[in-house]
Structures are given as C-alpha cells and as structure tokens.
Design an enzyme around this catalytic site. Structure first.
Site, PDB file in Angstrom:
ATOM      1  N   ASP A   1      54.816  62.874  66.543  1.00 54.53           N
ATOM      2  CA  ASP A   1      54.856  63.308  64.763  1.00 54.53           C
ATOM      3  C   ASP A   1      53.187  63.347  64.627  1.00 54.53           C
ATOM      4  O   ASP A   1      52.874  62.131  65.402  1.00 54.53           O
ATOM      5  CB  ASP A   1      55.586  62.937  63.991  1.00 54.53           C
ATOM      6  CG  ASP A   1      57.147  62.767  64.298  1.00 54.53           C
ATOM      7  OD1 ASP A   1      57.862  63.827  64.711  1.00 54.53           O
ATOM      8  OD2 ASP A   1      58.006  62.329  63.812  1.00 54.53           O
TER       9      ASP A   1
HETATM   10  N1  URA Z   1      60.796  59.199  66.504  1.00 57.59           N
HETATM   11  C1  URA Z   1      59.797  59.870  65.397  1.00 57.59           C
HETATM   12  O1  URA Z   1      60.260  60.032  64.139  1.00 57.59           O
HETATM   13  N2  URA Z   1      58.480  60.449  65.481  1.00 57.59           N
HETATM   14  C2  URA Z   1      58.155  60.127  66.462  1.00 57.59           C
HETATM   15  O2  URA Z   1      56.519  60.166  66.878  1.00 57.59           O
HETATM   16  C3  URA Z   1      58.696  59.447  67.641  1.00 57.59           C
HETATM   17  C4  URA Z   1      59.753  58.785  67.607  1.00 57.59           C
END
Ligand code: URA
Length: 236
Positions: A102
């Site tokens: 993310d």
């Molecule tokens: N889990 C999440 O919530 N975000 C990420 O970027 C990777 C794993």
C-alpha cells in the site's frame, strides 16, 4: 537478437537512437574497438561509452519502498517505478512489482521482468513468508496470537479462512506478523477484525531476504543466492 534491438530493449533509447550510437562509435568491445550493428557479440562484451551494459532480461530487483509511493503505473502521484533510473523504466519486457504494498506501507518490495519468476514467488505452493512489523493504535487485547494462528480466522466479505499466521509481540502496540498469503490489505484487515488499527506498517522480510542495509527508496539487483533466500523459511 540483433544488437540494436537488444540495446534498445534495455532502455538506452529507441532503435533509431541506438542505431545512431553505433554510427557515432559509442558502442565498443572491452578493448575500445568500435562495434557495428550487425556484429555478433555477447552481452558481456559490449560497452556503451566505455561502460558495461545493464543486465540482460531476467532480473529481480529489491527496493526498500518508502511511504507515500504506490505500486501501480496507473496510480496518480509518485509510483515505485519513478525511483528507478530512467533506463530501467524503459526496459522491454517491462519490470513489474511482485505483489504490491500500500501507499502507507514501507519496506521490502521486489520487481522483476521475468514472468515465470514472478509467478514462482507469488504461487501459494512456494509458501513464501512475508514478514511485517506494525505499530498499533491500541494495546493488543490478548487473544490475537491464538486467533491469527488458528487457521480459522475469517476476514470480512471473504469466503475462505486465513492460513495460520505467526504473531510476535515486542510490546503491547508493537508486533511482528508473519503471513504466507497476500490478500488485499491483509495485515490491516486482520488487526481491524480485532478492533484495532495499524498505525505504521513495514515489510521487513520475504523468507530470509530482508531489507537490511538498504535505505528507504534505495534498490539493488538480486543475485542468485539472494533469490534463494526468498524461498527459505523465515524461521530457519
Ligand atoms: N497488508 C496490508 O494491509 N498492507 C500491505 O501493504 C501489505 C500487507
């Protein structure tokens, strides 16, 4: 492959531009002897302005993804590809991220131009452990380790339970979570399901490969032994 195409595919310029580089005598062998576009020369014996060529197709890069950049070329704003030199962004076949992190997650991200390698890493059969460190908005309530390890935990709007995950507790709001799946926003959703909220999230390792020594935003090409570490158990 013809030299013009090979060099253009590495992002040094269009085929027309690379053809000009030949005419200008900028492409040589290691002794400085000028090469011609229809010469038959191995990749390792080509120099451009005296410098060795970038690595051939089939590379895996690791990046320490900083916060605030996203993984999809289609996303508005800064994307991880902007952190690579222009030439790497112009390679064909193109580099893709191996899974995604993310915008608000930092840490270890892989990129490759090798579709078979990408599938090998993300395949459930490879069982690659993804290790995250998180800080939480609230203290753990106490049952999270057992719940995450149970293999029966369901995330909202999903139909299959999560595979067992390992939670290591450093402090009531500071944890390490090791998972072998890559469901959408998985770590944040796991803690949300316990009534908590992830404040900061960083991926620290894939298998036994970690970001150690790599500054945020930096990247390097992986060697064969680095790639092998991805498939080693994080506990071994
Ligand atoms: N889990 C999440 O919530 N975000 C990420 O970027 C990777 C794993």
């Amino acid at each position: 492959m013809r030299l013009v195409k090979l060099i253009a595919n590495l992002g040094y310029g269009s085929r027309k531009e690379v053809a000009w580089m030949f005419r200008e005598g900028r492409i040589t062998d290691p002794d400085g002897e000028v090469l011609y576009a229809d010469d038959k020369v191995e990749h390792a014996h080509i120099r451009i302005d005296g410098e060795p060529l970038d690595p051939p197709t089939g590379i895996v890069l690791m990046m320490n993804k900083p916060l605030g950049v996203t993984c999809s070329r289609k996303d508005p704003g800064r994307v991880v590809y902007d952190l690579l030199p222009l030439r790497y962004r112009q390679r064909s076949p193109a580099l893709s991220t191996v899974g995604r992190l993310d915008r608000d997650t930092s840490g270890l991200l892989l990129l490759t131009d090798d579709g078979a390698m990408l599938h090998r890493i993300i395949s459930p059969r490879a069982n690659v452990t993804k290790v995250y460190e998180a800080t939480l908005a609230q203290d753990l309530r106490g049952d999270e380790q057992a719940l995450f390890a149970s293999g029966t935990m369901m995330l909202e709007s999903e139909t299959t339970p999560l595979l067992p995950a390992k939670l290591d507790v450093f402090a009531p709001r500071h944890v390490r979570l090791s998972i072998t799946e890559g469901r959408y926003h998985q770590v944040r959703r796991m803690f949300a399901a316990t009534g908590n909220h992830v404040d900061t999230l960083q991926r620290t390792a894939l298998g036994r490969l970690s970001t150690d020594g790599l500054q945020a935003g930096a990247w390097r090409q992986l060697e064969t032994n680095d790639i092998a570490q991805i498939f080693e158990s994080a506990d071994s």
